[in-house]
Design an enzyme around this catalytic site. Sequence first.
Site, PDB file in Angstrom:
ATOM      1  N   ASP A  59     -14.251   0.543   1.695  1.00 56.50           N
ATOM      2  CA  ASP A  59     -15.566  -0.105   1.727  1.00 56.50           C
ATOM      3  C   ASP A  59     -16.594   0.675   0.897  1.00 56.50           C
ATOM      4  OD1 ASP A  59     -14.583  -2.104   3.449  1.00 56.50           O
ATOM      5  OD2 ASP A  59     -14.791  -0.757   5.155  1.00 56.50           O
ATOM      6  N   ARG A  83     -15.727   0.306  -2.833  1.00 55.42           N
ATOM      7  CA  ARG A  83     -16.237  -0.982  -3.342  1.00 55.42           C
ATOM      8  C   ARG A  83     -17.762  -0.944  -3.487  1.00 55.42           C
ATOM      9  NH1 ARG A  83     -12.339  -4.270   0.619  1.00 55.42           N
ATOM     10  NH2 ARG A  83     -10.644  -4.657  -0.841  1.00 55.42           N
ATOM     11  N   HIS A 143     -14.553  -2.251   9.910  1.00 56.21           N
ATOM     12  CA  HIS A 143     -13.871  -2.703   8.694  1.00 56.21           C
ATOM     13  C   HIS A 143     -13.456  -4.166   8.804  1.00 56.21           C
ATOM     14  CE1 HIS A 143     -11.640  -2.682   5.004  1.00 56.21           C
ATOM     15  NE2 HIS A 143     -10.554  -3.105   5.637  1.00 56.21           N
ATOM     16  N   ILE A 155       0.848  -1.197   0.000  1.00 56.53           N
ATOM     17  CA  ILE A 155       0.000   0.000   0.000  1.00 56.53           C
ATOM     18  C   ILE A 155       0.881   1.243   0.000  1.00 56.53           C
ATOM     19  CG2 ILE A 155      -1.669   1.352   1.331  1.00 56.53           C
ATOM     20  CD1 ILE A 155      -2.610  -1.343   2.559  1.00 56.53           C
TER      21      ILE A 155
HETATM   22  N1  LIG Z   1      -7.992  -0.317   6.040  1.00 52.33           N
HETATM   23  C1  LIG Z   1      -8.105  -0.975   4.903  1.00 52.33           C
HETATM   24  O1  LIG Z   1      -9.113  -0.838   4.199  1.00 52.33           O
HETATM   25  C2  LIG Z   1      -6.990  -1.863   4.430  1.00 52.33           C
HETATM   26  C3  LIG Z   1      -6.948  -2.262   3.082  1.00 52.33           C
HETATM   27  C4  LIG Z   1      -5.890  -3.065   2.664  1.00 52.33           C
HETATM   28  C5  LIG Z   1      -4.917  -3.463   3.554  1.00 52.33           C
HETATM   29  N2  LIG Z   1      -4.978  -3.061   4.859  1.00 52.33           N
HETATM   30  C6  LIG Z   1      -3.944  -3.443   5.818  1.00 52.33           C
HETATM   31  O2  LIG Z   1      -2.793  -2.621   5.604  1.00 52.33           O
HETATM   32  C7  LIG Z   1      -1.641  -3.304   6.117  1.00 52.33           C
HETATM   33  C8  LIG Z   1      -0.494  -3.251   5.123  1.00 52.33           C
HETATM   34  O3  LIG Z   1      -0.803  -3.951   3.957  1.00 52.33           O
HETATM   35  P1  LIG Z   1       0.268  -4.072   2.760  1.00 52.33           P
HETATM   36  O4  LIG Z   1      -0.387  -4.854   1.697  1.00 52.33           O
HETATM   37  O5  LIG Z   1       0.823  -2.739   2.431  1.00 52.33           O
HETATM   38  O6  LIG Z   1       1.397  -4.957   3.453  1.00 52.33           O
HETATM   39  P2  LIG Z   1       2.936  -5.081   3.042  1.00 52.33           P
HETATM   40  O7  LIG Z   1       3.500  -6.234   3.782  1.00 52.33           O
HETATM   41  O8  LIG Z   1       3.081  -5.055   1.568  1.00 52.33           O
HETATM   42  O9  LIG Z   1       3.577  -3.736   3.598  1.00 52.33           O
HETATM   43  C9  LIG Z   1       3.635  -3.447   4.949  1.00 52.33           C
HETATM   44  C10 LIG Z   1       4.856  -2.610   5.187  1.00 52.33           C
HETATM   45  O10 LIG Z   1       4.915  -2.322   6.581  1.00 52.33           O
HETATM   46  C11 LIG Z   1       6.280  -2.312   6.938  1.00 52.33           C
HETATM   47  N3  LIG Z   1       6.441  -2.415   8.368  1.00 52.33           N
HETATM   48  C12 LIG Z   1       6.339  -3.494   9.170  1.00 52.33           C
HETATM   49  N4  LIG Z   1       6.605  -3.166  10.442  1.00 52.33           N
HETATM   50  C13 LIG Z   1       6.866  -1.853  10.448  1.00 52.33           C
HETATM   51  C14 LIG Z   1       7.216  -0.926  11.450  1.00 52.33           C
HETATM   52  N5  LIG Z   1       7.320  -1.280  12.735  1.00 52.33           N
HETATM   53  N6  LIG Z   1       7.401   0.362  11.098  1.00 52.33           N
HETATM   54  C15 LIG Z   1       7.279   0.758   9.819  1.00 52.33           C
HETATM   55  N7  LIG Z   1       6.967  -0.074   8.808  1.00 52.33           N
HETATM   56  C16 LIG Z   1       6.754  -1.355   9.135  1.00 52.33           C
HETATM   57  C17 LIG Z   1       6.891  -3.465   6.166  1.00 52.33           C
HETATM   58  O11 LIG Z   1       8.297  -3.350   6.083  1.00 52.33           O
HETATM   59  C18 LIG Z   1       6.179  -3.321   4.831  1.00 52.33           C
HETATM   60  O12 LIG Z   1       6.918  -2.530   3.938  1.00 52.33           O
HETATM   61  C19 LIG Z   1      -2.120  -4.705   6.443  1.00 52.33           C
HETATM   62  O13 LIG Z   1      -2.343  -4.823   7.826  1.00 52.33           O
HETATM   63  C20 LIG Z   1      -3.424  -4.838   5.698  1.00 52.33           C
HETATM   64  O14 LIG Z   1      -4.299  -5.772   6.272  1.00 52.33           O
HETATM   65  C21 LIG Z   1      -6.005  -2.271   5.293  1.00 52.33           C
HETATM   66  O1  LIG Z   2      -8.912  -7.793   3.109  1.00 53.62           O
HETATM   67  C1  LIG Z   2      -7.931  -7.397   3.723  1.00 53.62           C
HETATM   68  O2  LIG Z   2      -7.354  -8.083   4.574  1.00 53.62           O
HETATM   69  C2  LIG Z   2      -7.366  -6.055   3.404  1.00 53.62           C
HETATM   70  C3  LIG Z   2      -8.352  -4.938   3.531  1.00 53.62           C
HETATM   71  O3  LIG Z   2      -8.880  -4.842   4.802  1.00 53.62           O
HETATM   72  C4  LIG Z   2      -9.411  -4.944   2.482  1.00 53.62           C
HETATM   73  O4  LIG Z   2     -10.565  -4.715   2.807  1.00 53.62           O
HETATM   74  O5  LIG Z   2      -9.078  -5.148   1.299  1.00 53.62           O
END
Ligand SMILES: NC(=O)c1ccc[n+]([C@@H]2O[C@H](COP(=O)([O-])OP(=O)(O)OC[C@H]3O[C@@H](n4cnc5c(N)ncnc54)[C@H](O)[C@@H]3O)[C@@H](O)[C@H]2O)c1
Ligand SMILES: O=C(O)C[C@H](O)C(=O)O
Length: 343
Positions: free
Chosen positions: A177, A180, A204, A39
């Site tokens: 959300d 979507r 969420h 992200i």
């Molecule tokens: N709110 C939403 O709608 C939503 C949507 C999608 C994903 N997410 C969540 O977002 C999070 C990240 O997803 P992603 O696909 O980018 O994962 P990812 O693994 O690709 O990236 C996460 C990043 O966080 C970094 N990281 C880990 N620990 C850290 C720390 N202590 N300090 C700084 N950086 C740190 C990692 O090095 C990595 O680069 C997940 O928990 C995922 O479930 C939320």
């Molecule tokens: O589904 C997930 O775990 C990531 C995120 O919360 C999403 O809604 O896509």
Amino acid sequence: MFAARKASQSVLGAVNRRAFSASAAQLTKVAVLGAGGGIGQPLSLLLKLNPRVSELALYDIKGAPGVAADVSHINTKSVVKGYDAGAESLKEALTGAEIVLIPAGVPRKPGMTRDDLFNTNASIVRELAKAAAEACPNANMLIISNPVNSTVPITAEVFKSKGVYNPKRLFGVTTLDVVRASRFISQVKSTDPANESVTVVGGHSGATIVPLLSQSGIELKGEELAAYIKRVQFGGDEVVQAKGGAGSATLSMAMAGARFAESLLKAAQGEKGVIEPTFVESPLYKDQGVTYFASNVELGKDGVEKIHPVGKVTAHEQELLDVCLKDLKTNIEKGEKWVKENP
Ligand SMILES: NC(=O)c1ccc[n+]([C@@H]2O[C@H](COP(=O)([O-])OP(=O)(O)OC[C@H]3O[C@@H](n4cnc5c(N)ncnc54)[C@H](O)[C@@H]3O)[C@@H](O)[C@H]2O)c1
Ligand SMILES: O=C(O)C[C@H](O)C(=O)O
């Protein structure tokens, strides 16, 4: 001649003053914690394209300087700086930030729920929240890391423990959300999603995501309605499955996070009537012990300006809400209890 030059100078002066006050109003430092991730990278790109951002601080435990060097070549005015792991660089990244987006943490793999991420992500968010509470206690905190229903209360408790909690400035990002919900209904109706807006409330994760289709005047029935609701509630799973173990939604999430940040920036810079759904400390269901809830929120200069009520719902939507509230209460209490026991 002299008079003409004087007149043109004063016109220029006025233009410069206007330019100065416009740019002064737009001096906004935004920090992304987790900027090297799935992200974090596209989110950083979208923020670099936003003219309201003057400074972009990109922090991660790995890869942030590379991402920063890359996006810094984009020819927009903002200054980009990347920060390596470490308490000092985290502090530097956060100092002066008005908006902090946190997508740091692990994503789901097929078969996992968001709550399965709790054990890893709770402590990541707690540590980042501690640093933010110290370095930029007045910043708007935008929590993306899952499980959002628990990581937001964790962040609140950290800020409370440091005596700097401001409920108007803490947001769980639930924008994806509604993105979507709008896209999926446009596919059902064969319409332009730009014209489709569906209210989504709750939290969420799965059953806590409650689309209120009736409020858009749209009537789906039977299996079509059930399929639509399921798709909005479990849209994240579609992406997790399709990525087959390589993570969850990143690109659509980056768009959603950038949209929410843009709305906050607009509101901070004086625009009125900016409304986004977001998971905040909310009075709406406090009497049922649910202290955080996502509903439409009007944003203002100081963050949350007005929390909109849920409004009129059908009997079926009320049933969905009842299930949502039960799960939400559990998720919120889990986060609060954990952070009190693991400060
Ligand atoms: N709110 C939403 O709608 C939503 C949507 C999608 C994903 N997410 C969540 O977002 C999070 C990240 O997803 P992603 O696909 O980018 O994962 P990812 O693994 O690709 O990236 C996460 C990043 O966080 C970094 N990281 C880990 N620990 C850290 C720390 N202590 N300090 C700084 N950086 C740190 C990692 O090095 C990595 O680069 C997940 O928990 C995922 O479930 C939320
Ligand atoms: O589904 C997930 O775990 C990531 C995120 O919360 C999403 O809604 O896509």
